[in-house]
Design a protein around this motif. Sequence first.
Motif, PDB file in Angstrom:
ATOM      1  N   SER A  21       0.838  -1.191   0.000  1.00 21.91           N
ATOM      2  CA  SER A  21       0.000   0.000   0.000  1.00 21.91           C
ATOM      3  C   SER A  21       0.871   1.239   0.000  1.00 21.91           C
ATOM      4  O   SER A  21       2.002   1.223   0.491  1.00 21.91           O
ATOM      5  CB  SER A  21      -0.907   0.019   1.231  1.00 21.91           C
ATOM      6  OG  SER A  21      -1.847  -1.036   1.190  1.00 21.91           O
ATOM      7  N   SER A  30      -6.487  12.102  -6.465  1.00 21.95           N
ATOM      8  CA  SER A  30      -7.498  11.624  -7.402  1.00 21.95           C
ATOM      9  C   SER A  30      -7.294  12.135  -8.824  1.00 21.95           C
ATOM     10  O   SER A  30      -7.910  11.620  -9.759  1.00 21.95           O
ATOM     11  CB  SER A  30      -8.888  12.016  -6.912  1.00 21.95           C
ATOM     12  OG  SER A  30      -9.000  13.424  -6.824  1.00 21.95           O
ATOM     13  N   SER A  71      -4.194  -1.222  -7.983  1.00 21.94           N
ATOM     14  CA  SER A  71      -5.509  -0.638  -7.730  1.00 21.94           C
ATOM     15  C   SER A  71      -5.341   0.627  -6.905  1.00 21.94           C
ATOM     16  O   SER A  71      -4.265   0.885  -6.374  1.00 21.94           O
ATOM     17  CB  SER A  71      -6.415  -1.631  -7.001  1.00 21.94           C
ATOM     18  OG  SER A  71      -5.878  -1.976  -5.740  1.00 21.94           O
ATOM     19  N   ARG A  72      -6.422   1.380  -6.812  1.00 17.84           N
ATOM     20  CA  ARG A  72      -6.366   2.622  -6.036  1.00 17.84           C
ATOM     21  C   ARG A  72      -7.712   2.912  -5.417  1.00 17.84           C
ATOM     22  O   ARG A  72      -8.759   2.516  -5.932  1.00 17.84           O
ATOM     23  CB  ARG A  72      -5.914   3.780  -6.919  1.00 17.84           C
ATOM     24  CG  ARG A  72      -6.857   4.119  -8.042  1.00 17.84           C
ATOM     25  CD  ARG A  72      -6.216   5.139  -8.989  1.00 17.84           C
ATOM     26  NE  ARG A  72      -5.927   6.400  -8.319  1.00 17.84           N
ATOM     27  CZ  ARG A  72      -5.043   7.296  -8.770  1.00 17.84           C
ATOM     28  NH1 ARG A  72      -4.370   7.059  -9.892  1.00 17.84           N
ATOM     29  NH2 ARG A  72      -4.845   8.425  -8.102  1.00 17.84           N
ATOM     30  N   ASP A  73      -7.662   3.620  -4.300  1.00 16.65           N
ATOM     31  CA  ASP A  73      -8.858   4.087  -3.601  1.00 16.65           C
ATOM     32  C   ASP A  73      -8.699   5.592  -3.452  1.00 16.65           C
ATOM     33  O   ASP A  73      -8.000   6.063  -2.545  1.00 16.65           O
ATOM     34  CB  ASP A  73      -8.977   3.394  -2.248  1.00 16.65           C
ATOM     35  CG  ASP A  73     -10.237   3.783  -1.505  1.00 16.65           C
ATOM     36  OD1 ASP A  73     -10.632   3.049  -0.584  1.00 16.65           O
ATOM     37  OD2 ASP A  73     -10.848   4.814  -1.837  1.00 16.65           O
ATOM     38  N   ASN A  74      -9.321   6.326  -4.339  1.00 16.42           N
ATOM     39  CA  ASN A  74      -9.149   7.777  -4.322  1.00 16.42           C
ATOM     40  C   ASN A  74      -9.768   8.424  -3.082  1.00 16.42           C
ATOM     41  O   ASN A  74      -9.343   9.506  -2.671  1.00 16.42           O
ATOM     42  CB  ASN A  74      -9.732   8.376  -5.592  1.00 16.42           C
ATOM     43  CG  ASN A  74      -8.840   8.141  -6.802  1.00 16.42           C
ATOM     44  OD1 ASN A  74      -7.690   7.740  -6.668  1.00 16.42           O
ATOM     45  ND2 ASN A  74      -9.380   8.361  -7.987  1.00 16.42           N
ATOM     46  N   ARG A  76      -9.454   7.335  -0.167  1.00 18.35           N
ATOM     47  CA  ARG A  76      -8.491   7.158   0.916  1.00 18.35           C
ATOM     48  C   ARG A  76      -7.074   7.525   0.506  1.00 18.35           C
ATOM     49  O   ARG A  76      -6.127   7.273   1.253  1.00 18.35           O
ATOM     50  CB  ARG A  76      -8.539   5.706   1.409  1.00 18.35           C
ATOM     51  CG  ARG A  76      -9.888   5.304   1.978  1.00 18.35           C
ATOM     52  CD  ARG A  76      -9.885   3.903   2.525  1.00 18.35           C
ATOM     53  NE  ARG A  76     -11.177   3.559   3.123  1.00 18.35           N
ATOM     54  CZ  ARG A  76     -11.427   2.413   3.734  1.00 18.35           C
ATOM     55  NH1 ARG A  76     -10.493   1.498   3.844  1.00 18.35           N
ATOM     56  NH2 ARG A  76     -12.627   2.181   4.230  1.00 18.35           N
ATOM     57  N   THR A  78      -5.060   6.185  -1.487  1.00 15.62           N
ATOM     58  CA  THR A  78      -4.244   4.991  -1.351  1.00 15.62           C
ATOM     59  C   THR A  78      -4.081   4.252  -2.666  1.00 15.62           C
ATOM     60  O   THR A  78      -5.044   4.013  -3.384  1.00 15.62           O
ATOM     61  CB  THR A  78      -4.851   4.035  -0.311  1.00 15.62           C
ATOM     62  OG1 THR A  78      -4.922   4.702   0.952  1.00 15.62           O
ATOM     63  CG2 THR A  78      -3.990   2.790  -0.146  1.00 15.62           C
TER      64      THR A  78
END
Length: 119
Positions: A21, A30, A71-74, A76, A78
């Motif tokens: 991570s 983002s 992958s990404r979590d905009n 968070r 991350t």
Amino acid sequence: EERLVETGGGLVQPGGSLRLSCVASGFTFSRAAMTWVRQAPGKGLEWVSSTSSYGNEKLYADSVTGRFIISRDNARNTLSLQMNNLKSEDTAVYYCARGGRSNWIRPTTNQGTQVIVSS
């Protein structure tokens, strides 16, 4: 101040899995394409994978295609890298970097996370 902090590395046996991570701060995550690169002992930085700002476009080096998933979590800020079927040649320090496949910014201040694949 832009900051990238990688975690998740460790010692794993060949064939095992790890999930890396990277938490970003100091810029609009983002809106940024993001990349994973790695540096094996005694070698230079090697591009591993990149994703677009929305995560809908993903690119992989031939050496990791079919084994790694970016992958990404905009929400968070991350970025992640799921690494499966690890091989000894995956041993390296892994860094996340801002930018895409052709314009990622060389990491200079982030520490990276060490991955060691060994039996």
